[in-house]
Design an enzyme around this catalytic site. Sequence first.
Site, mmCIF file in Angstrom:
data_model
loop_
_atom_site.group_PDB
_atom_site.id
_atom_site.type_symbol
_atom_site.label_atom_id
_atom_site.label_comp_id
_atom_site.label_asym_id
_atom_site.label_seq_id
_atom_site.Cartn_x
_atom_site.Cartn_y
_atom_site.Cartn_z
ATOM 1 N NE ARG A 75 -4.289 -1.404 0.028
ATOM 2 C CZ ARG A 75 -4.407 -2.535 -0.635
ATOM 3 N NH1 ARG A 75 -3.374 -2.983 -1.336
ATOM 4 N NH2 ARG A 75 -5.535 -3.214 -0.614
ATOM 5 C CD GLU A 113 -4.504 2.446 -5.925
ATOM 6 O OE1 GLU A 113 -5.514 1.702 -6.035
ATOM 7 O OE2 GLU A 113 -3.417 2.026 -5.491
ATOM 8 C CG HIS A 143 -3.883 -1.532 -6.601
ATOM 9 N ND1 HIS A 143 -4.345 -0.780 -5.548
ATOM 10 C CD2 HIS A 143 -3.664 -2.770 -6.083
ATOM 11 C CE1 HIS A 143 -4.418 -1.526 -4.448
ATOM 12 N NE2 HIS A 143 -4.002 -2.739 -4.763
#
Length: 301
Positions: free
Chosen positions: A228, A257, A276
């Site tokens: 993260r 994001e 991601h």
Amino acid sequence: MATIFLDCFDDMLPLWERVRREGDPAITVNLSPGQPDDVPALLEGYDICINDHTYFDADLLARCTDLRRIVFLGTGAASFIDVAAAERLGIAVDIIKGYGDTTVAEHTMALAMAAARGVARMDAEVRDGAWRQIEGVQLLGRTLGIIGMGGIGKEVARIGTGIGMEVLAWNRTPQPDSPHAMAPLEDVLAKADILCVTLVLNDGTRGFLDRVKLGRTKPGVILVNTARAAIVDQEALVALLRSGHIRHAAIDVFTQEPPAKDDPLLALPNVTLTAHAGFMTPEATMRMLRTAIDLAIAGGG
């Protein structure tokens, strides 16, 4: 209890249909590529929601008055849900562990290799008509530092060992039976040629790799973060990338994001970025979705 999959997206829907079983209770599927509009209205009448990417702050949670359980698709619920607020409101939060350990580890090592050999930069230059051979880093015999030896970290260690790297790892809790060399954090930071961040984000790891710790890394280190973004101090990371102390960073996770257009990571040539996507294989996604359904069924029991 009534259940809704709040924010399924088109590419996930065929996999969702494949893992559904005869006899499963009905689950409403709401297709939403981004944050759904008017979440409280969507959740009206639903006790349980399966959540992939919707942000639940304290205010939004308080307005979802029928909600009693959130099944989060992954381990990083704290990145999307105010977990403390959910607890105060009596909303349980389930996470899904282990579904993508191998998938994320493979992506981690793919990023490490791409960063070591300048793959993304050479790809862009060749496409642009340039022909420049960038000197890379051979990984055989190099030290692979791993911060966080959960399921993903263990898989990264297995793959790294398989390609001839020397693994040196640190974990927040001791692992005396680990088959891999464990060391104090200071040693891992100082000795790693490739440093992989595989920690879970929680109150104890938010901002964990701060300016001081990053400054203790080996000059020329390659840093890979598939955990993260909030675990790493981005301002310090950018400064060390600009100075060259960190040779390259390979990043799969961002504070926002998709990242903002002015995110400084996007402008640095010694950074490799992915969206991601570490967990994105059909095998991992199907395992995650099936577990989510089982958790929803158990929570509704």
